[in-house]
Structure formats: structure tokens, C-alpha cells
Scaffold this motif. Sequence first.
Motif, PDB file in Angstrom:
ATOM      1  N   UNK A 159       9.443  -9.085 -13.779  1.00 29.20           N
ATOM      2  CA  UNK A 159       8.432 -10.097 -13.797  1.00 29.20           C
ATOM      3  C   UNK A 159       8.327  -9.900 -12.245  1.00 29.20           C
ATOM      4  N   UNK A 160      10.300 -10.051 -11.991  1.00 28.12           N
ATOM      5  CA  UNK A 160      10.138 -10.174 -10.494  1.00 28.12           C
ATOM      6  C   UNK A 160      10.183  -8.381  -9.905  1.00 28.12           C
ATOM      7  N   UNK A 161      10.766  -7.975 -10.570  1.00 27.89           N
ATOM      8  CA  UNK A 161      10.356  -6.063 -10.126  1.00 27.89           C
ATOM      9  C   UNK A 161       9.177  -5.988  -9.505  1.00 27.89           C
ATOM     10  N   UNK A 162       8.741  -6.844 -10.676  1.00 30.20           N
ATOM     11  CA  UNK A 162       7.058  -6.172 -10.417  1.00 30.20           C
ATOM     12  C   UNK A 162       6.536  -6.635  -9.222  1.00 30.20           C
ATOM     13  N   UNK A 163       6.763  -8.228  -9.026  1.00 33.93           N
ATOM     14  CA  UNK A 163       5.490  -9.333  -8.170  1.00 33.93           C
ATOM     15  C   UNK A 163       6.678  -9.080  -6.657  1.00 33.93           C
ATOM     16  N   UNK A 164       7.892  -8.141  -6.378  1.00 33.48           N
ATOM     17  CA  UNK A 164       8.903  -7.698  -5.699  1.00 33.48           C
ATOM     18  C   UNK A 164       8.054  -6.565  -4.960  1.00 33.48           C
ATOM     19  N   UNK A 165       7.957  -5.596  -5.742  1.00 35.12           N
ATOM     20  CA  UNK A 165       7.251  -4.137  -5.698  1.00 35.12           C
ATOM     21  C   UNK A 165       5.585  -4.059  -5.640  1.00 35.12           C
ATOM     22  N   UNK A 166       4.927  -5.176  -6.126  1.00 31.83           N
ATOM     23  CA  UNK A 166       3.750  -5.380  -5.571  1.00 31.83           C
ATOM     24  C   UNK A 166       3.291  -5.930  -4.694  1.00 31.83           C
ATOM     25  N   UNK A 167       3.721  -6.820  -4.277  1.00 31.13           N
ATOM     26  CA  UNK A 167       4.016  -7.546  -2.437  1.00 31.13           C
ATOM     27  C   UNK A 167       4.174  -6.537  -1.884  1.00 31.13           C
ATOM     28  N   UNK A 168       5.856  -5.434  -1.944  1.00 29.21           N
ATOM     29  CA  UNK A 168       5.298  -4.484  -0.918  1.00 29.21           C
ATOM     30  C   UNK A 168       5.003  -3.647  -0.649  1.00 29.21           C
ATOM     31  N   UNK A 169       4.043  -3.559  -1.442  1.00 29.10           N
ATOM     32  CA  UNK A 169       2.876  -2.112  -1.832  1.00 29.10           C
ATOM     33  C   UNK A 169       1.433  -2.530  -1.135  1.00 29.10           C
ATOM     34  N   UNK A 170       1.239  -4.070  -1.110  1.00 26.26           N
ATOM     35  CA  UNK A 170      -0.125  -4.342  -0.497  1.00 26.26           C
ATOM     36  C   UNK A 170       1.041  -4.907   1.722  1.00 26.26           C
ATOM     37  N   UNK A 171       1.848  -5.195   1.266  1.00 22.71           N
ATOM     38  CA  UNK A 171       2.210  -5.201   2.501  1.00 22.71           C
ATOM     39  C   UNK A 171       2.165  -3.398   3.983  1.00 22.71           C
ATOM     40  N   UNK A 172       2.469  -2.304   2.435  1.00 20.99           N
ATOM     41  CA  UNK A 172       2.670  -0.658   2.875  1.00 20.99           C
ATOM     42  C   UNK A 172       1.571  -0.205   2.928  1.00 20.99           C
ATOM     43  N   UNK A 173       0.055  -1.198   2.203  1.00 18.18           N
ATOM     44  CA  UNK A 173      -1.262  -0.403   2.392  1.00 18.18           C
ATOM     45  C   UNK A 173      -1.386  -0.934   3.656  1.00 18.18           C
ATOM     46  N   UNK A 174      -1.519  -2.419   3.593  1.00 22.18           N
ATOM     47  CA  UNK A 174      -1.302  -3.073   5.221  1.00 22.18           C
ATOM     48  C   UNK A 174      -1.375  -1.933   6.275  1.00 22.18           C
ATOM     49  N   UNK A 175       0.102  -1.926   6.373  1.00 21.58           N
ATOM     50  CA  UNK A 175       1.131  -1.192   7.482  1.00 21.58           C
ATOM     51  C   UNK A 175      -0.341   0.114   7.306  1.00 21.58           C
ATOM     52  N   UNK A 176       0.488   1.132   6.420  1.00 21.42           N
ATOM     53  CA  UNK A 176      -0.681   2.475   6.316  1.00 21.42           C
ATOM     54  C   UNK A 176      -1.939   2.471   7.699  1.00 21.42           C
ATOM     55  N   UNK A 177      -2.349   1.580   6.583  1.00 24.03           N
ATOM     56  CA  UNK A 177      -4.141   1.394   7.798  1.00 24.03           C
ATOM     57  C   UNK A 177      -3.997   1.057   8.841  1.00 24.03           C
ATOM     58  N   UNK A 178      -2.815   0.590   9.296  1.00 23.98           N
ATOM     59  CA  UNK A 178      -3.330  -0.375  10.234  1.00 23.98           C
ATOM     60  C   UNK A 178      -2.510   0.165  11.385  1.00 23.98           C
ATOM     61  N   UNK A 179      -1.526   1.898  10.710  1.00 22.73           N
ATOM     62  CA  UNK A 179      -1.407   3.008  11.448  1.00 22.73           C
ATOM     63  C   UNK A 179      -2.178   3.312  11.960  1.00 22.73           C
ATOM     64  N   UNK A 180      -2.772   4.626  10.288  1.00 21.03           N
ATOM     65  CA  UNK A 180      -4.136   5.405  11.036  1.00 21.03           C
ATOM     66  C   UNK A 180      -5.000   4.666  12.020  1.00 21.03           C
ATOM     67  N   UNK A 181      -5.534   3.736  11.829  1.00 22.92           N
ATOM     68  CA  UNK A 181      -6.983   3.077  12.236  1.00 22.92           C
ATOM     69  C   UNK A 181      -6.438   1.093  12.444  1.00 22.92           C
ATOM     70  N   UNK A 182      -5.107   1.701  13.770  1.00 24.33           N
ATOM     71  CA  UNK A 182      -4.889   0.355  14.421  1.00 24.33           C
ATOM     72  C   UNK A 182      -6.061  -0.117  14.628  1.00 24.33           C
ATOM     73  N   UNK A 183      -7.235   0.082  15.513  1.00 23.24           N
ATOM     74  CA  UNK A 183      -8.305  -0.903  15.783  1.00 23.24           C
ATOM     75  C   UNK A 183      -8.850  -1.311  14.945  1.00 23.24           C
ATOM     76  N   UNK A 184      -8.867  -0.687  13.911  1.00 24.26           N
ATOM     77  CA  UNK A 184      -9.451  -1.454  12.883  1.00 24.26           C
ATOM     78  C   UNK A 184      -8.887  -2.765  11.907  1.00 24.26           C
ATOM     79  N   UNK A 185      -8.530  -3.914  12.283  1.00 17.59           N
ATOM     80  CA  UNK A 185      -8.052  -4.485  11.441  1.00 17.59           C
ATOM     81  C   UNK A 185      -8.146  -5.681  10.133  1.00 17.59           C
ATOM     82  N   UNK A 186      -9.769  -5.303  10.464  1.00 18.99           N
ATOM     83  CA  UNK A 186     -10.072  -6.071   9.558  1.00 18.99           C
ATOM     84  C   UNK A 186      -9.957  -4.845   7.829  1.00 18.99           C
ATOM     85  N   UNK A 187     -10.081  -3.285   8.523  1.00 18.54           N
ATOM     86  CA  UNK A 187     -10.159  -2.560   7.504  1.00 18.54           C
ATOM     87  C   UNK A 187      -8.748  -2.227   6.334  1.00 18.54           C
TER      88      UNK A 187
END
Length: 182
Positions: A67-95
Motif C-alpha cells: 500500500x505504501x509503495x502504491x500510494x507514494x508512486x501514485x502521488x509522485x506520478x501526479x506530481x510528475x505529470x503536473x511538473x511535465x505539463x507546466x514545463x511543456x506549457x508554462x503559460x497553461x497552469x490550468x491544463x
Amino acid sequence: AWLRLQGLNQPAEDAAMLMRYSSHLAQGQGIVWNVGEKPVDGATDFLFMALVAGLNALGVPLEGAVLGLGLVAHLLTVALVFWTVTWIEPKNIRLAGLSALLLAVGPGTAYTAVYFGTTTFALAGALTWHLAARLARVEVPPRALTLGFAAASLLTGLIRPEGVFLAGFILLGLLVRREGRG
């Protein structure tokens, strides 16, 4: 995640099997179905199984490790997706926020609640894709970034067998995008 894990479901059949292999590995018995028998290759999520076994060997209860590995990995993936999209589209924080939110409330916590290692595989695949996206946008790829992509690809393949194909297709896309340069 908290709401989905409140009932603490029983492990799904395949997840329970993987946990059995992890437990035996943590006890020093090897990757075996029954203690004392020959090793068998029944754990398709190899690296996830090894991580769970390592945590269990360190004293973390088997269920807590999964459960711990699963939750930590899920939260890190959510953060990584947010960071990646803001890096690709820096002016589109909503996306970026919408992408992260959709992932956060998606099936990741449901998979974790039944003890699957799916979110660990998703994290490795997302990291491989993120590094490929960065490599695609630089004229001269830095060695560290190239090695990071290679390591993430290897991890993706070690977590699940289809990770080899996923990383291979990401590499193919990167090669096409870079037109074979670099």
C-alpha cells in the motif's frame, strides 16, 4: 486515496500471489511459491516484488509495503505529470492542474486498494516519457539526461514485462522526433 483505502480490500488474486513471492523472498527463501521447492518465475512485476520484499525484510508489514509503495508512486506520478505539463506549457497552469487532477482521482488508488503495483509501473513509464520529452527538446542531449532516460527505461522494463515495449516505443518516438540526431 483515503476514501478508497478505508475498507482496506482484500488483495486481488494476482496481487496476493505476488505478495506470497515477496514474503518468501524477504524471508531469504528465494522467489518460490512454496518454501523448500525450486524457484519459479511467477512474479511478473519483478522489480515491484523485489521492492516489497526489501521493505518487508526491513520490518515493514507486507500489506503496508504494498500500500505504501502504491500510494507514494501514485502521488509522485501526479506530481510528475503536473511538473511535465507546466514545463511543456508554462503559460497553461490550468491544463497542468486538470491533467494532475484527472490522474489523482483516476483508477490509481483503486488499483492500490486491491494491492496491485500498477502505480509503480505508471510512475516508471511517466518518468521515461518525461525524460524523452526533455531529450526531444534539446539540441545536444546532456549525458546525464541520456543516462537518466536509459535508467528509467530499464526500470520500466524491470517492473513489468510490457515495460520493455513501452520504453521501446517511447525511444522510437524520440528517435523519429530527433530525426536520428544525437
